[in-house]
Design a protein around this motif. Structure first.
Motif, PDB file in Angstrom:
ATOM      1  N   HIS A  74      -0.237   3.574   6.528  1.00  0.00           N
ATOM      2  CA  HIS A  74       0.414   2.627   7.436  1.00  0.00           C
ATOM      3  C   HIS A  74      -0.446   2.319   8.647  1.00  0.00           C
ATOM      4  CE1 HIS A  74       3.020   1.799  10.975  1.00  0.00           C
ATOM      5  NE2 HIS A  74       3.642   0.999  10.141  1.00  0.00           N
ATOM      6  N   THR A  86       0.847  -1.184   0.000  1.00  0.00           N
ATOM      7  CA  THR A  86       0.000   0.000   0.000  1.00  0.00           C
ATOM      8  C   THR A  86       0.887   1.241   0.000  1.00  0.00           C
ATOM      9  OG1 THR A  86      -1.927   1.042   1.071  1.00  0.00           O
ATOM     10  CG2 THR A  86      -0.208   0.164   2.525  1.00  0.00           C
ATOM     11  N   LYS A  87       0.292   2.418   0.136  1.00  0.00           N
ATOM     12  CA  LYS A  87       1.061   3.655   0.271  1.00  0.00           C
ATOM     13  C   LYS A  87       1.426   3.869   1.737  1.00  0.00           C
ATOM     14  CE  LYS A  87      -1.020   6.009  -3.707  1.00  0.00           C
ATOM     15  NZ  LYS A  87      -1.828   7.179  -4.150  1.00  0.00           N
ATOM     16  N   SER A  88       2.562   4.466   1.989  1.00  0.00           N
ATOM     17  CA  SER A  88       3.036   4.652   3.366  1.00  0.00           C
ATOM     18  C   SER A  88       2.094   5.513   4.194  1.00  0.00           C
ATOM     19  CB  SER A  88       4.441   5.258   3.374  1.00  0.00           C
ATOM     20  OG  SER A  88       4.448   6.507   2.708  1.00  0.00           O
ATOM     21  N   PHE A 123       5.548  -0.805   1.207  1.00  0.00           N
ATOM     22  CA  PHE A 123       5.040   0.511   0.834  1.00  0.00           C
ATOM     23  C   PHE A 123       5.539   0.912  -0.542  1.00  0.00           C
ATOM     24  CE2 PHE A 123       5.281   0.452   5.507  1.00  0.00           C
ATOM     25  CZ  PHE A 123       3.917   0.544   5.768  1.00  0.00           C
TER      26      PHE A 123
END
Length: 318
Positions: A42, A37-39, A56
Motif C-alpha cells: 500500500h 496490488t497486495k495490501s 487490494f
C-alpha cells in the motif's frame, strides 16, 4: 475511460510500473486509473497522484472479482501476468493486454548462457503493454511519492546528517554481498554510513556496524518504508544490491552503485534513467547468471559472483 493496472508485487517491481501509470493517466484524456496490488505494498502507491483508486488482492479471489466487477472497467493492463491475473481478466471479460515476461529468453540466458534478451529496460516493456491505447514513454523516469516529509535530525544522529546509504538486504542470499564483504566496504568508506534494510537485516546490520567503526549507523529495522525512502532521497550516495530501495533511489535520481551477484543487468531491471550509475559485477564467470531471481546459497559453493567483487571500486563512489 476506466483502466485497471495489475501488479501484485514486489516493492521494486511496483516502483518500475510508475512510468506506465503516469503515461496512461496523462496521455489518455479523462482516463480513470485504478491499480490492483497486495495490501502489503500500500505504501508504495498510496500517494501516487496518477492513481484514482487502489484495490487490494483479497482471499478468496472471488471477493476481489466482485469488487472489480462493480467498477465496470474498459481495459485491463496486466503487468504481472500469472495464473491469478489471467483468471481476473477472463472473469472481467474486457479488452486487456499482458506484459510479456520473456520467460523463454530468460531460460536461455540462465541455463544455456545464450543472451537474446532485448536491449530494453523492463520499464519500456511495461509501457509497451499499454501501446494499443496510444500510450508512449514520456522519458521522465520513475516516480516515488513519500507519505510525508520526515525530519532527518530525528531519524539520524547529528554525526550522520550527511551520509552514504548502504542497502544491505535483498530477498535472496545470492543477491547480497556476504557480511564480511559489507564490513570491508564500510571500513573503506571514511565518511558517515547509514545501513538500510528491514527487520530481517537488523542483526546482520548490528554485526557490520560493530566491526566497522562509529562512522557506521545501523538503521536496519528501525524505519518504516516511507522513512527508509526518505533516507534514500537524502543520502549523498546509495550503494545497493538489486532490491526495492535501489529502484526508489533511481526514482529520486540518486548517484547509485548497484551491486550484482548471481543475477545480471541484462535481465532488464537495472536502475532506470539515473544520472550517475556504477554497476558492480564480476564478469566472465561461466556460471553466471545461475538464476533469474536468486537462491538461499550459491549452487556451486564458491559464490565467486560476490566473493570476487572489487570492494575498493564499490566503496570509492564517483
Amino acid at each position: 475511460m476506466k483502466i485497471l493496472i495489475i501488479r501484485f508485487s514486489s516493492i521494486g517491481d511496483i516502483v518500475l510500473t510508475t512510468p506506465a501509470i503516469r503515461c496512461i493517466k496523462q496521455q489518455i484524456p479523462a482516463c480513470e486509473v485504478h491499480f490492483l496490488t497486495k495490501s502489503s505494498f500500500h505504501t508504495v502507491l498510496a500517494n501516487n497522484p496518477y492513481i484514482d483508486k487502489l484495490h487490494f488482492l483479497k482471499k478468496p479471489l472471488a471477493v476481489t472479482l466482485d469488487d472489480l466487477r462493480a467498477e465496470h472497467f474498459d481495459y485491463v493492463i496486466d503487468l504481472h501476468n500469472n495464473i491469478r491475473t489471467r483468471i481476473i481478466k477472463f472473469k472481467l471479460g474486457v479488452k486487456s493486454s499482458a506484459f510479456d515476461k520473456l520467460n523463454f529468453r530468460k531460460w536461455l540466458l540462465v541455463n544455456l548462457k545464450v543472451d537474446i534478451m532485448p536491449e530494453k529496460h523492463i520499464v519500456d516493456r511495461y509501457i509497451e503493454t499499454a501501446s494499443f491505447l496510444g500510450v508512449k514513454n514520456d522519458g521522465k523516469g520513475l516516480d516515488y511519492f513519500l507519505e510525508e516529509e520526515h525530519d532527518l535530525t530525528v531519524l539520524l544522529p547529528q554525526s550522520h546528517q550527511q551520509y552514504t546509504g548502504l542497502v544491505i538486504g535483498a530477498q535472496h542470499a545470492t543477491k547480497r554481498l556476504p557480511t564480511h564483504k559489507l564490513i570491508e566496504v564500510c571500513q573503506r568508506i571514511k565518511s558517515p554510513v547509514v545501513l538500510l534494510g528491514g527487520k530481517e537485516d537488523k542483526e546482520r546490520g548490528a554485526e557490520i556496524a560493530s566491526a566497522s567503526g562509529v562512522h557506521v549507523f545501523n538503521g536496519c529495522g528501525k524505519f518504516t518504508l516511507d522513512q527508509s525512502a526518505f533516507l534514500v532521497r537524502e543520502a549523498q550516495l546509495i550503494i545497493t544490491h538489486d532490491t526495492g530501495l535501489m529502484h526508489i533511489a533511481a526514482a529520486f535520481d540518486k548517484p547509485i552503485t548497484s551491486v550484482w551477484g548471481n543475477t545480471v543487468p541484462q535481465l532488464g531491471m537495472y536502475p532506470y534513467k539515473t544520472g550517475q550509475l556504477k554497476i558492480a559485477e564480476v564478469k566472465g564467470l561461466s556460471c553466471r547468471p545461475c538464476s533469474k531471481i536468486g537462491y538461499k546459497k550459491c549452487p556451486r559453493g564458491h559464490f565467486k559472483c560476490m566473493n570476487d567483487q572489487d570492494i575498493e571500486a564499490i566503496a570509492s563512489g564517483f
